[in-house]
Scaffold this motif. Structure first.
Motif, PDB file in Angstrom:
ATOM      1  N   ILE A   5       0.871  -1.171   0.000  1.00  0.00           N
ATOM      2  CA  ILE A   5       0.000   0.000   0.000  1.00  0.00           C
ATOM      3  C   ILE A   5       0.914   1.228   0.000  1.00  0.00           C
ATOM      4  CG2 ILE A   5      -1.748   1.316   1.270  1.00  0.00           C
ATOM      5  CD1 ILE A   5      -2.881  -1.285   0.264  1.00  0.00           C
ATOM      6  N   ALA A   6       0.672   2.151  -0.917  1.00  0.00           N
ATOM      7  CA  ALA A   6       1.467   3.390  -0.977  1.00  0.00           C
ATOM      8  C   ALA A   6       1.039   4.282   0.179  1.00  0.00           C
ATOM      9  CB  ALA A   6       1.251   4.086  -2.316  1.00  0.00           C
ATOM     10  N   ARG A   7       1.968   4.537   1.084  1.00  0.00           N
ATOM     11  CA  ARG A   7       1.674   5.361   2.257  1.00  0.00           C
ATOM     12  C   ARG A   7       2.428   6.686   2.250  1.00  0.00           C
ATOM     13  NH1 ARG A   7       1.078   0.061   4.269  1.00  0.00           N
ATOM     14  NH2 ARG A   7      -0.965  -0.220   5.234  1.00  0.00           N
ATOM     15  N   THR A   8       3.632   6.671   1.751  1.00  0.00           N
ATOM     16  CA  THR A   8       4.435   7.896   1.757  1.00  0.00           C
ATOM     17  C   THR A   8       4.229   8.661   0.453  1.00  0.00           C
ATOM     18  OG1 THR A   8       6.394   6.922   0.717  1.00  0.00           O
ATOM     19  CG2 THR A   8       6.203   6.700   3.130  1.00  0.00           C
ATOM     20  N   ASP A   9       4.571   9.937   0.482  1.00  0.00           N
ATOM     21  CA  ASP A   9       4.486  10.755  -0.732  1.00  0.00           C
ATOM     22  C   ASP A   9       5.348  10.158  -1.844  1.00  0.00           C
ATOM     23  OD1 ASP A   9       2.869  12.413   0.761  1.00  0.00           O
ATOM     24  OD2 ASP A   9       4.246  14.128   0.738  1.00  0.00           O
ATOM     25  N   THR A  10       6.514   9.652  -1.467  1.00  0.00           N
ATOM     26  CA  THR A  10       7.435   9.060  -2.453  1.00  0.00           C
ATOM     27  C   THR A  10       6.827   7.812  -3.090  1.00  0.00           C
ATOM     28  OG1 THR A  10       9.332   9.912  -1.237  1.00  0.00           O
ATOM     29  CG2 THR A  10       9.752   8.100  -2.771  1.00  0.00           C
ATOM     30  N   GLU A  11       6.185   6.972  -2.285  1.00  0.00           N
ATOM     31  CA  GLU A  11       5.553   5.756  -2.827  1.00  0.00           C
ATOM     32  C   GLU A  11       4.394   6.114  -3.747  1.00  0.00           C
ATOM     33  OE1 GLU A  11       6.348   2.537   0.766  1.00  0.00           O
ATOM     34  OE2 GLU A  11       4.682   3.955   0.955  1.00  0.00           O
ATOM     35  N   ILE A  12       3.588   7.079  -3.348  1.00  0.00           N
ATOM     36  CA  ILE A  12       2.456   7.499  -4.183  1.00  0.00           C
ATOM     37  C   ILE A  12       2.974   8.073  -5.503  1.00  0.00           C
ATOM     38  CG2 ILE A  12       0.545   9.149  -4.386  1.00  0.00           C
ATOM     39  CD1 ILE A  12       0.193   8.794  -1.299  1.00  0.00           C
ATOM     40  N   ALA A  13       3.966   8.944  -5.440  1.00  0.00           N
ATOM     41  CA  ALA A  13       4.528   9.555  -6.654  1.00  0.00           C
ATOM     42  C   ALA A  13       5.108   8.501  -7.591  1.00  0.00           C
ATOM     43  CB  ALA A  13       5.593  10.583  -6.280  1.00  0.00           C
ATOM     44  N   PRO A  24      -4.828   9.543 -18.019  1.00  0.00           N
ATOM     45  CA  PRO A  24      -3.935  10.558 -18.594  1.00  0.00           C
ATOM     46  C   PRO A  24      -4.383  11.990 -18.326  1.00  0.00           C
ATOM     47  CG  PRO A  24      -5.207   9.498 -20.321  1.00  0.00           C
ATOM     48  CD  PRO A  24      -5.476   8.733 -19.046  1.00  0.00           C
ATOM     49  N   HIS A  25      -5.630  12.189 -17.965  1.00  0.00           N
ATOM     50  CA  HIS A  25      -6.139  13.532 -17.676  1.00  0.00           C
ATOM     51  C   HIS A  25      -5.677  14.069 -16.322  1.00  0.00           C
ATOM     52  CE1 HIS A  25      -8.915  10.734 -15.799  1.00  0.00           C
ATOM     53  NE2 HIS A  25      -9.222  11.706 -14.959  1.00  0.00           N
ATOM     54  N   VAL A  26      -5.102  13.205 -15.480  1.00  0.00           N
ATOM     55  CA  VAL A  26      -4.608  13.648 -14.174  1.00  0.00           C
ATOM     56  C   VAL A  26      -3.148  14.057 -14.329  1.00  0.00           C
ATOM     57  CG1 VAL A  26      -4.169  12.988 -11.770  1.00  0.00           C
ATOM     58  CG2 VAL A  26      -6.213  12.119 -12.951  1.00  0.00           C
ATOM     59  N   ALA A  27      -2.887  15.321 -14.123  1.00  0.00           N
ATOM     60  CA  ALA A  27      -1.519  15.844 -14.262  1.00  0.00           C
ATOM     61  C   ALA A  27      -0.652  15.356 -13.110  1.00  0.00           C
ATOM     62  CB  ALA A  27      -1.544  17.366 -14.288  1.00  0.00           C
ATOM     63  N   GLU A  28       0.623  15.175 -13.402  1.00  0.00           N
ATOM     64  CA  GLU A  28       1.553  14.681 -12.392  1.00  0.00           C
ATOM     65  C   GLU A  28       1.563  15.566 -11.146  1.00  0.00           C
ATOM     66  OE1 GLU A  28       6.084  12.911 -12.088  1.00  0.00           O
ATOM     67  OE2 GLU A  28       5.515  14.068 -13.857  1.00  0.00           O
ATOM     68  N   GLU A  29       1.505  16.870 -11.332  1.00  0.00           N
ATOM     69  CA  GLU A  29       1.548  17.772 -10.180  1.00  0.00           C
ATOM     70  C   GLU A  29       0.264  17.727  -9.343  1.00  0.00           C
ATOM     71  OE1 GLU A  29       0.580  20.076 -13.915  1.00  0.00           O
ATOM     72  OE2 GLU A  29       2.214  18.761 -13.330  1.00  0.00           O
ATOM     73  N   GLN A  30      -0.801  17.125  -9.862  1.00  0.00           N
ATOM     74  CA  GLN A  30      -2.068  16.976  -9.125  1.00  0.00           C
ATOM     75  C   GLN A  30      -2.203  15.607  -8.466  1.00  0.00           C
ATOM     76  OE1 GLN A  30      -4.859  17.412 -12.318  1.00  0.00           O
ATOM     77  NE2 GLN A  30      -5.128  19.592 -11.952  1.00  0.00           N
ATOM     78  N   PHE A  31      -1.421  14.656  -8.930  1.00  0.00           N
ATOM     79  CA  PHE A  31      -1.626  13.262  -8.535  1.00  0.00           C
ATOM     80  C   PHE A  31      -1.553  13.050  -7.021  1.00  0.00           C
ATOM     81  CE2 PHE A  31       0.017   8.813  -8.088  1.00  0.00           C
ATOM     82  CZ  PHE A  31      -1.137   8.164  -8.499  1.00  0.00           C
ATOM     83  N   LEU A  32      -0.507  13.481  -6.393  1.00  0.00           N
ATOM     84  CA  LEU A  32      -0.338  13.271  -4.955  1.00  0.00           C
ATOM     85  C   LEU A  32      -1.482  13.891  -4.162  1.00  0.00           C
ATOM     86  CD1 LEU A  32       1.292  12.318  -2.489  1.00  0.00           C
ATOM     87  CD2 LEU A  32       2.577  14.466  -2.640  1.00  0.00           C
ATOM     88  N   SER A  33      -1.831  15.124  -4.462  1.00  0.00           N
ATOM     89  CA  SER A  33      -2.897  15.783  -3.696  1.00  0.00           C
ATOM     90  C   SER A  33      -4.246  15.102  -3.930  1.00  0.00           C
ATOM     91  CB  SER A  33      -2.971  17.272  -4.016  1.00  0.00           C
ATOM     92  OG  SER A  33      -3.332  17.485  -5.355  1.00  0.00           O
ATOM     93  N   ARG A  34      -4.481  14.611  -5.131  1.00  0.00           N
ATOM     94  CA  ARG A  34      -5.755  13.928  -5.403  1.00  0.00           C
ATOM     95  C   ARG A  34      -5.832  12.594  -4.675  1.00  0.00           C
ATOM     96  NH1 ARG A  34      -7.915  14.896 -11.434  1.00  0.00           N
ATOM     97  NH2 ARG A  34      -9.579  13.620 -10.546  1.00  0.00           N
ATOM     98  N   VAL A  35      -4.724  11.862  -4.640  1.00  0.00           N
ATOM     99  CA  VAL A  35      -4.714  10.602  -3.887  1.00  0.00           C
ATOM    100  C   VAL A  35      -4.920  10.900  -2.408  1.00  0.00           C
ATOM    101  CG1 VAL A  35      -3.263   8.669  -3.116  1.00  0.00           C
ATOM    102  CG2 VAL A  35      -3.337   9.286  -5.549  1.00  0.00           C
ATOM    103  N   ARG A  36      -4.210  11.876  -1.871  1.00  0.00           N
ATOM    104  CA  ARG A  36      -4.342  12.241  -0.451  1.00  0.00           C
ATOM    105  C   ARG A  36      -5.768  12.671  -0.125  1.00  0.00           C
ATOM    106  NH1 ARG A  36      -0.602   9.511   2.058  1.00  0.00           N
ATOM    107  NH2 ARG A  36       1.520  10.301   1.829  1.00  0.00           N
ATOM    108  N   SER A  37      -6.404  13.414  -1.001  1.00  0.00           N
ATOM    109  CA  SER A  37      -7.782  13.841  -0.790  1.00  0.00           C
ATOM    110  C   SER A  37      -8.726  12.633  -0.763  1.00  0.00           C
ATOM    111  CB  SER A  37      -8.199  14.810  -1.898  1.00  0.00           C
ATOM    112  OG  SER A  37      -9.548  15.156  -1.770  1.00  0.00           O
ATOM    113  N   GLN A  38      -8.532  11.698  -1.659  1.00  0.00           N
ATOM    114  CA  GLN A  38      -9.388  10.517  -1.725  1.00  0.00           C
ATOM    115  C   GLN A  38      -9.170   9.595  -0.525  1.00  0.00           C
ATOM    116  OE1 GLN A  38      -9.562  10.282  -6.578  1.00  0.00           O
ATOM    117  NE2 GLN A  38      -8.880   8.525  -5.506  1.00  0.00           N
TER     118      GLN A  38
END
Length: 156
Positions: A5-13, A24-38
């Motif tokens: 399970i990805a728990r750290t920011d580094t693992e999620i990234a 593909p519509h999710v930009a790399e700079e949005q990915f971490l914050s969107r996962v954290r929000s979910q």
């Protein structure tokens, strides 16, 4: 090969290059914050680590409703294109089924776009059945937040 399970920011990234193939519509700079929000609604991101890094990912959550009882819902399931048909997706799907059992789920569900015929064949080979159609209507964000007009009030 191992699934985590990805728990750290580094693992999620590290999961982004794989997830980009499905979303593909999710930009790399949005990915971490969107996962954290979910994550606040129970979303978890699992990843399969191969010899050269992350090769498959699955976003999932556990829920409960009247229709299905307790269930595990797979939001996202994707393998890097260069690693498909090598058993990674099957391994991750099997892990998700096991996780569903551990979580006390009666069922596991996922939606798949109607154009994804190869994915549908994969799910059926892995024992899943096509059980329903999913309907959608896009709502403008402002429309959903506007108050309803009061009875007898003039509408603009």
């Amino acid at each position: 090969m191992s699934i985590h399970i990805a728990r750290t920011d580094t693992e999620i990234a590290a999961c982004y290059p794989v997830m980009r193939e499905l979303r593909p519509h999710v930009a790399e700079e949005q990915f971490l914050s969107r996962v954290r929000s979910q994550e606040s609604t129970g979303y978890r991101l699992a990843y399969l680590l191969g010899a050269n890094g992350v090769v498959a990912v699955a976003g999932f959550r556990v829920g409960e409703n009247l229709a299905w009882g307790r269930f595990l819902y797979v939001d996202d399931l994707v393998t890097l294109s260069g690693y498909r048909s090598m058993g990674y997706g099957a391994l991750l799907l099997s892990w998700l089924k096991e996780k569903a059992g551990e979580e006390g789920c009666e069922q596991m569900h996922l939606d798949s776009g109607i154009q994804r015929k190869e994915a549908h064949r994969f799910y059926e080979r892995e024992g899943m059945i096509m059980a329903s159609l999913h309907f959608v209507e896009k709502i403008a964000p402002n429309k959903a937040l506007q108050p309803m007009p009061k009875s007898g009030a003039a509408e603009l």
